[in-house]
Design an enzyme around this catalytic site. Sequence first.
Site, PDB file in Angstrom:
ATOM      1  N   TYR A 153       0.625  -0.929   0.174  1.00 37.59           N
ATOM      2  CA  TYR A 153      -0.025  -0.051  -0.323  1.00 37.59           C
ATOM      3  C   TYR A 153       0.745   1.192   0.211  1.00 37.59           C
ATOM      4  O   TYR A 153       2.430   1.145   0.753  1.00 37.59           O
ATOM      5  CB  TYR A 153      -0.684  -0.508   1.358  1.00 37.59           C
ATOM      6  CG  TYR A 153      -1.535   1.275   1.412  1.00 37.59           C
ATOM      7  CD1 TYR A 153      -3.032   1.336   1.211  1.00 37.59           C
ATOM      8  CD2 TYR A 153      -1.286   2.191   1.998  1.00 37.59           C
ATOM      9  CE1 TYR A 153      -3.727   2.135   0.926  1.00 37.59           C
ATOM     10  CE2 TYR A 153      -1.688   3.497   2.212  1.00 37.59           C
ATOM     11  CZ  TYR A 153      -3.826   3.590   1.992  1.00 37.59           C
ATOM     12  OH  TYR A 153      -4.205   4.541   2.102  1.00 37.59           O
ATOM     13  N   GLU A 241      -3.847   7.844  -3.912  1.00 38.17           N
ATOM     14  CA  GLU A 241      -3.054   6.559  -3.071  1.00 38.17           C
ATOM     15  C   GLU A 241      -3.098   5.143  -4.119  1.00 38.17           C
ATOM     16  O   GLU A 241      -4.213   5.629  -5.152  1.00 38.17           O
ATOM     17  CB  GLU A 241      -4.792   6.494  -2.136  1.00 38.17           C
ATOM     18  CG  GLU A 241      -4.726   5.242  -1.653  1.00 38.17           C
ATOM     19  CD  GLU A 241      -6.666   4.891  -1.018  1.00 38.17           C
ATOM     20  OE1 GLU A 241      -7.026   5.237  -1.428  1.00 38.17           O
ATOM     21  OE2 GLU A 241      -6.026   4.925   0.300  1.00 38.17           O
TER      22      GLU A 241
END
Length: 439
Positions: A153, A241
Amino acid sequence: MAYPVAAQAGKLLRALVLRPRFLVAGSQAVQLTSRRWLNLQEYQSKKLMSDNGVRVQRFFVADTANEALEAAKRLNAKEIVLKAQILAGGRGKGVFNSGLKGGVHLTKDPNVVGQLAKQMIGYNLATKQTPKEGVKVNKVMVAEALDISRETYLAILMDRSCNGPVLVGSPQGGVDIEEVAASNPELIFKEQIDIFEGIKDSQAQRMAENLGFVGPLKSQAADQITKLYNLFLKIDATQVEVNPFGETPEGQVVCFDAKINFDDNAEFRQKDIFAMDDKSENEPIENEAAKYDLKYIGLDGNIACFVNGAGLAMATCDIIFLNGGKPANFLDLGGGVKEAQVYQAFKLLTADPKVEAILVNIFGGIVNCAIIANGITKACRELELKVPLVVRLEGTFMEKKSYMHIRQETGNSNGNITGIQENVTHQNLSKCAISIFLS
Ligand code: GDP
Ligand code: MN
């Protein structure tokens, strides 16, 4: 994610912009989805990324099942990934009202892409981040699928507590990052970046290492992180993101997903990006509100909130909740509002059949109470207000006259609102509001 609302207005504000949005009051929680802010679909974000040297898969976008089929053939890939384009995340685990499970599908057969797209386009996809009924899918992305050997991530965001950009990463990607943060906080790594100095190679390398990239993959990941950071700055993003930020068995670091949010204040210098604004998921009323520069977020209660400033708007939603009511919306007039906007705001509120009462809670600063009072009276005169109206005006030009004016015009500004305390007056309402700010 539980935020005591007014006490952490800054945090919530950021949350409003960055993440699935929750307003929490007592045991009640309302999900607010991002509406007014510029939102780009994954394919638009990925285009920006690839134009700036960030590695994404080859892809096409399709509006119909046939186009999706053609795109799948044209890709000429070993495997294809078909992805529903909606602004919310969690698509992989989502469900369509066509019965199809999953907003992300892998297949080797272009014909299957056509069949799946038929069950996606025109149907609603519900995920953890959408309203219950889901969001209508208008487009799908048809991309070359790559094998993923590891999912990490990575996000870059403007963080108030760091006074600037921060890299956030976890070797445990692909999944819900909030869950990782809750169960394994030691697996979340942060790297604060000095916005004037920019990202240092040592920072990008450290993050790459923390994400678990080793050998030649480490410098490749660091290079991608650096490019993502430079893109973040260049396009005035508030968040980039990438989940998953993955690695392939062939030794490539690839951004498999993309979500970018933008700073609305930068609209004047990011005209090309703002021209891509996808408003198709907004409620018509929200687009209408945006035309008049009003921030409107629809909720499912019956008490309209007519407020200035996001902090006061949140406190007001809280007051309503704490007293057993439910807000019908979150309408923030903002600063520098003009009488005509007040009128438009009232028009929007009264046109909403859900609204059974209107609560005006204004702290007059730059916006003075006289402007609001005049706007309200004009609206009441012209719109035949049929629901009770409760007004609290405080601050600049808060003269009795303002109230008198409204009272005379409407005859019902002391009306009660069902569901909140009886006999709401501006005095006890303001006490409620103030005690929240002080607590
Ligand atoms: P989200 O569920 O909305 O976050 O959508 P994502 O784009 O992140 O896709 C969901 C999941 O599908 C990812 O976490 C991956 O595990 C998987 N996925 C997406 N693209 C690919 C791909 O090209 N190859 C493989 N093997 N899996 C993929
Ligand atoms: Mn994802």
